[in-house]
Scaffold this active site. Sequence first.
Site, mmCIF file in Angstrom:
data_model
loop_
_atom_site.group_PDB
_atom_site.id
_atom_site.type_symbol
_atom_site.label_atom_id
_atom_site.label_comp_id
_atom_site.label_asym_id
_atom_site.label_seq_id
_atom_site.Cartn_x
_atom_site.Cartn_y
_atom_site.Cartn_z
ATOM 1 N N MET A 27 0.721 -1.162 -0.116
ATOM 2 C CA MET A 27 0.104 0.077 0.045
ATOM 3 C C MET A 27 0.802 1.055 0.074
ATOM 4 O O MET A 27 0.506 2.330 0.315
ATOM 5 C CB MET A 27 -0.972 0.066 1.077
ATOM 6 C CG MET A 27 -1.814 -1.191 1.233
ATOM 7 S SD MET A 27 -3.401 -0.909 2.133
ATOM 8 C CE MET A 27 -2.804 -0.635 3.781
ATOM 9 N N GLU A 32 11.771 -0.238 5.153
ATOM 10 C CA GLU A 32 12.755 -1.480 4.963
ATOM 11 C C GLU A 32 11.895 -2.911 5.022
ATOM 12 O O GLU A 32 12.431 -3.899 4.409
ATOM 13 C CB GLU A 32 13.845 -1.327 6.026
ATOM 14 C CG GLU A 32 15.117 -0.612 6.039
ATOM 15 C CD GLU A 32 15.601 -0.996 4.659
ATOM 16 O OE1 GLU A 32 15.924 -2.257 4.425
ATOM 17 O OE2 GLU A 32 16.158 -0.192 3.794
ATOM 18 N N HIS A 34 9.151 -3.426 3.657
ATOM 19 C CA HIS A 34 8.596 -3.868 2.224
ATOM 20 C C HIS A 34 9.757 -4.023 1.249
ATOM 21 O O HIS A 34 9.849 -4.893 0.500
ATOM 22 C CB HIS A 34 8.143 -2.438 1.717
ATOM 23 C CG HIS A 34 6.861 -2.055 2.235
ATOM 24 N ND1 HIS A 34 6.832 -0.857 3.212
ATOM 25 C CD2 HIS A 34 5.522 -2.262 2.249
ATOM 26 C CE1 HIS A 34 5.546 -0.554 3.395
ATOM 27 N NE2 HIS A 34 4.553 -1.760 3.002
ATOM 28 N N ASP A 147 2.390 -9.526 9.013
ATOM 29 C CA ASP A 147 1.036 -9.596 8.773
ATOM 30 C C ASP A 147 0.633 -11.165 8.720
ATOM 31 O O ASP A 147 0.295 -11.686 7.725
ATOM 32 C CB ASP A 147 0.396 -8.963 7.692
ATOM 33 C CG ASP A 147 0.465 -7.476 7.873
ATOM 34 O OD1 ASP A 147 -0.080 -6.895 8.676
ATOM 35 O OD2 ASP A 147 1.759 -6.879 7.393
ATOM 36 N N GLN A 150 -2.626 -12.529 7.483
ATOM 37 C CA GLN A 150 -2.941 -12.073 6.067
ATOM 38 C C GLN A 150 -2.089 -13.178 5.423
ATOM 39 O O GLN A 150 -2.778 -13.955 4.422
ATOM 40 C CB GLN A 150 -2.578 -10.856 5.942
ATOM 41 C CG GLN A 150 -2.332 -10.563 4.386
ATOM 42 C CD GLN A 150 -1.715 -8.828 4.276
ATOM 43 O OE1 GLN A 150 -2.820 -8.114 4.201
ATOM 44 N NE2 GLN A 150 -0.557 -8.722 3.949
ATOM 45 N N VAL A 173 11.096 -7.222 9.473
ATOM 46 C CA VAL A 173 11.825 -6.243 9.895
ATOM 47 C C VAL A 173 11.644 -5.403 10.995
ATOM 48 O O VAL A 173 10.258 -4.859 10.700
ATOM 49 C CB VAL A 173 12.364 -5.572 8.541
ATOM 50 C CG1 VAL A 173 13.358 -4.465 8.625
ATOM 51 C CG2 VAL A 173 12.550 -6.544 7.276
HETATM 52 P P1 AMP Z 1 1.320 -2.922 3.614
HETATM 53 O O1 AMP Z 1 1.943 -1.859 2.797
HETATM 54 O O2 AMP Z 1 1.232 -2.582 4.983
HETATM 55 O O3 AMP Z 1 0.066 -3.524 3.041
HETATM 56 O O4 AMP Z 1 2.584 -4.182 3.529
HETATM 57 C C1 AMP Z 1 2.912 -4.672 2.179
HETATM 58 C C2 AMP Z 1 3.484 -6.003 2.822
HETATM 59 O O5 AMP Z 1 4.750 -5.701 3.298
HETATM 60 C C3 AMP Z 1 2.942 -6.909 3.496
HETATM 61 O O6 AMP Z 1 3.210 -8.405 2.758
HETATM 62 C C4 AMP Z 1 3.522 -6.926 4.903
HETATM 63 O O7 AMP Z 1 3.237 -8.171 5.648
HETATM 64 C C5 AMP Z 1 4.777 -6.556 4.547
HETATM 65 N N1 AMP Z 1 5.292 -5.857 5.563
HETATM 66 C C6 AMP Z 1 4.786 -4.987 6.151
HETATM 67 N N2 AMP Z 1 5.723 -4.507 7.318
HETATM 68 C C7 AMP Z 1 6.762 -5.365 7.334
HETATM 69 C C8 AMP Z 1 7.804 -5.764 8.196
HETATM 70 N N3 AMP Z 1 8.072 -4.735 9.261
HETATM 71 N N4 AMP Z 1 8.776 -6.602 7.955
HETATM 72 C C9 AMP Z 1 8.406 -7.593 6.952
HETATM 73 N N5 AMP Z 1 7.319 -7.327 6.209
HETATM 74 C C10 AMP Z 1 6.432 -6.343 6.290
#
Ligand code: AMP
Length: 277
Positions: A27, A32, A34, A147, A150, A173
Site C-alpha cells: 500500500m 525497510e 517492504h 501480517d 494475512q 523487519v
Molecule cells: P502494506 O503496505 O502494509 O500492505 O504491506 C505490504 C507487505 O509488506 C505485506 O506483505 C506486509 O506483511 C509486508 N510488511 C509490512 N511491514 C513489514 C515488516 N516490518 N517486515 C516484513 N514485512 C512487512
Amino acid sequence: MQLVETIAHVRELRRQFSGSVGLVPTMGYLHEGHLALVRQARNENSTVVVSIFVNPAQFGPSEDLASYPRDLERDLKLLDEQKTDVVFMPSDEEMYPLGFSSWVDVEKVTERLEEASRPGFFRGVATVVAKLFNIVQPTKAYFGQKDAQQAIVIKRMVADLNMDLEIIVVPTVRENDGLAMSSRNVYLNSEERQAATILLKALTLAKELWQGGEKDAEKIRYQMTSLIQKEPLAQIDYVSIADADTLEELKVVDGPALASLAVRIGKARLIDNMPLG
Ligand code: AMP
C-alpha cells in the site's frame, strides 16, 4: 523501471516477460520491511513487479483510509534503487469500476484475531490480492510475516482456488529497539513511539515462557496481558496464543503456535507476532 497505471498495460508487458515474475503487493509509504520483500523478489526472479495500491475495500468506515500515509515520489525512488522492473499503481476506479460486485471470502481462518476488530478486512485483502494475481500472473508473490494472519489467508486462498503461484513469507523487519516496521508507525508521537516497544517485549516474554517449558496457553496470555497493562499508553485489542495453521486459540501449546497481539497506542493500532516452534 516502468510506471504502469492500467491493467491493460500490465497485461501487455506480462506477455513480453520470460522467466519467473515476482510480485510484491504493497500500500506504499515504503520502509525497510517492504524493501526486504522487494530484495528477496529481486534475488529470486527475472522480473520484479511491485504494486502500490491503498485498497479501499480493506478499510472499515471508521478506519484511516483518507489519512493513510502516502509519498509516491519517495516510494518510486526506493523501488528504482532496488532495480524493480514494473510499478503497478492503479486508481481506485481501475480496480473497482462501477458495477464491481465479486468478492473472495476465505472462511474459518479469517473469523478471529484481526477480523474481530476489523470486520470485512480479509474480504477486502483476499479480493484485491486475487485481482493482482490475475492481473500480474506472478510465479511467486511475497508477503511479510509481520501480517501473519494475512499470509495464512492468502495461502489458503491460493490452495483452495488452485492459483498457480508460490507464496513466500519474509521475516519481520524491526527498528533497532524492536518495534516492527509499519507505515502506521508515523502516527506515533515520541512518547507513544517509546511505549510501542511493549509489543515486542510481550512477545519476547511469551517466547521465553514457552522456551522455559510453559505449555499452558492461558498462563502465557495472562503474563503478556499483565506486562502490556503496565504501559499506560497501551490499550489491548487482543493477545493470542493460537495454533500456527488454523489460528484457533490454544489451551495447551503442544505444537507449532503463534503468539500475536494488537495494541492501540494513541491513534495507531499496532500488530506484531512471534512464532513459537
Ligand atoms: P502494506 O503496505 O502494509 O500492505 O504491506 C505490504 C507487505 O509488506 C505485506 O506483505 C506486509 O506483511 C509486508 N510488511 C509490512 N511491514 C513489514 C515488516 N516490518 N517486515 C516484513 N514485512 C512487512
